[in-house]
Scaffold this active site. Structure first.
Site, PDB file in Angstrom:
ATOM      1  N   ASN A   1      43.572  42.098  45.497  1.00  0.00           N
ATOM      2  CA  ASN A   1      42.651  41.438  46.411  1.00  0.00           C
ATOM      3  C   ASN A   1      43.413  40.391  47.208  1.00  0.00           C
ATOM      4  O   ASN A   1      44.367  39.788  46.692  1.00  0.00           O
ATOM      5  CB  ASN A   1      41.538  40.761  45.578  1.00  0.00           C
ATOM      6  CG  ASN A   1      40.386  40.294  46.426  1.00  0.00           C
ATOM      7  OD1 ASN A   1      40.444  39.233  47.037  1.00  0.00           O
ATOM      8  ND2 ASN A   1      39.331  41.077  46.477  1.00  0.00           N
TER       9      ASN A   1
ATOM     10  N   CYS B   1      43.646  44.533  36.603  1.00  0.00           N
ATOM     11  CA  CYS B   1      44.675  45.437  36.086  1.00  0.00           C
ATOM     12  C   CYS B   1      44.092  46.819  35.792  1.00  0.00           C
ATOM     13  O   CYS B   1      42.879  46.971  35.573  1.00  0.00           O
ATOM     14  CB  CYS B   1      45.262  44.884  34.788  1.00  0.00           C
ATOM     15  SG  CYS B   1      46.173  43.339  34.965  1.00  0.00           S
TER      16      CYS B   1
ATOM     17  N   GLU C   1      44.328  48.537  33.114  1.00  0.00           N
ATOM     18  CA  GLU C   1      43.756  48.659  31.774  1.00  0.00           C
ATOM     19  C   GLU C   1      42.290  48.235  31.763  1.00  0.00           C
ATOM     20  O   GLU C   1      41.433  48.901  31.168  1.00  0.00           O
ATOM     21  CB  GLU C   1      44.534  47.796  30.774  1.00  0.00           C
ATOM     22  CG  GLU C   1      45.972  48.232  30.579  1.00  0.00           C
ATOM     23  CD  GLU C   1      46.956  47.562  31.533  1.00  0.00           C
ATOM     24  OE1 GLU C   1      46.600  47.301  32.703  1.00  0.00           O
ATOM     25  OE2 GLU C   1      48.092  47.300  31.097  1.00  0.00           O
TER      26      GLU C   1
ATOM     27  N   CYS D   1      48.807  42.929  30.069  1.00  0.00           N
ATOM     28  CA  CYS D   1      48.833  41.460  30.083  1.00  0.00           C
ATOM     29  C   CYS D   1      47.913  40.918  28.988  1.00  0.00           C
ATOM     30  O   CYS D   1      47.163  41.659  28.341  1.00  0.00           O
ATOM     31  CB  CYS D   1      48.413  40.945  31.455  1.00  0.00           C
ATOM     32  SG  CYS D   1      46.632  41.065  31.776  1.00  0.00           S
TER      33      CYS D   1
HETATM   34  N1  THU Z   1      49.335  45.310  36.359  1.00  0.00           N
HETATM   35  C1  THU Z   1      48.521  46.204  35.716  1.00  0.00           C
HETATM   36  O1  THU Z   1      47.603  46.772  36.317  1.00  0.00           O
HETATM   37  N2  THU Z   1      48.756  46.444  34.409  1.00  0.00           N
HETATM   38  C2  THU Z   1      49.827  45.974  33.712  1.00  0.00           C
HETATM   39  O2  THU Z   1      49.983  46.334  32.550  1.00  0.00           O
HETATM   40  C3  THU Z   1      50.759  45.061  34.351  1.00  0.00           C
HETATM   41  C4  THU Z   1      50.390  44.587  35.700  1.00  0.00           C
HETATM   42  C5  THU Z   1      49.130  45.096  37.797  1.00  0.00           C
HETATM   43  C6  THU Z   1      48.504  43.805  38.216  1.00  0.00           C
HETATM   44  C7  THU Z   1      48.981  43.688  39.636  1.00  0.00           C
HETATM   45  O3  THU Z   1      48.129  44.454  40.475  1.00  0.00           O
HETATM   46  C8  THU Z   1      50.348  44.342  39.622  1.00  0.00           C
HETATM   47  O4  THU Z   1      50.372  45.149  38.465  1.00  0.00           O
HETATM   48  C9  THU Z   1      51.505  43.365  39.591  1.00  0.00           C
HETATM   49  O5  THU Z   1      51.402  42.499  38.523  1.00  0.00           O
END
Ligand code: THU
Length: 119
Positions: A31, A39, A41, A71
């Site tokens: 965003n 994320c 997950e 995270c």
């Molecule tokens: N991100 C995830 O979707 N999952 C993870 O396990 C690590 C990080 C995403 C969040 C953000 O959109 C991008 O990766 C960079 O941190």
């Protein structure tokens, strides 16, 4: 996986395996107000819950260029629905994967039981 990540350019896909055999995918979606991004997950968990799945056997997460370990917020969200022995499979596209249990990644997560709730 159609991640929406115009800011980080780091694509992440997650796939939850439910106890009933169904799978639920999620991707990260960012965003312009950076902290409003979600994320992959948590996207997968929301996808599962809205489809009536709350018990899971495993989660796999793949990052486009680096291993995508969940995270802290995602680990806590997973802990709401998953036991400490659940495998978390984290990989990078074309670079293999590693496996840890949820309890290894989040040894002291707060659970519904800690608050006296049985779900
Ligand atoms: N991100 C995830 O979707 N999952 C993870 O396990 C690590 C990080 C995403 C969040 C953000 O959109 C991008 O990766 C960079 O941190």
């Amino acid at each position: 996986m159609p991640a929406y990540c115009p800011y980080s350019k780091f694509q992440v896909g997650a796939c939850l395996l439910a106890e009933d055999g169904r799978t639920f995918k999620g991707c990260n979606f960012e965003n312009a107000s950076y902290s409003a991004g979600i994320c992959a997950e948590r996207c997968a968990v929301a996808n599962a819950v809205v489809n009536g799945a709350r018990r899971f056997k495993a989660i796999a997460v793949v990052g486009s260029t680096a291993v995508a370990w969940p995270c802290g917020i995602c680990l806590q969200v997973l802990r709401e629905f998953c036991g400490p022995d659940m495998p978390v499979i984290a990989g990078a596209f074309g670079k293999g994967y590693r496996v840890r249990t949820l309890g290894e990644l989040l040894p002291e997560g707060l659970t519904p039981e800690d608050l006296g709730v049985n779900v």
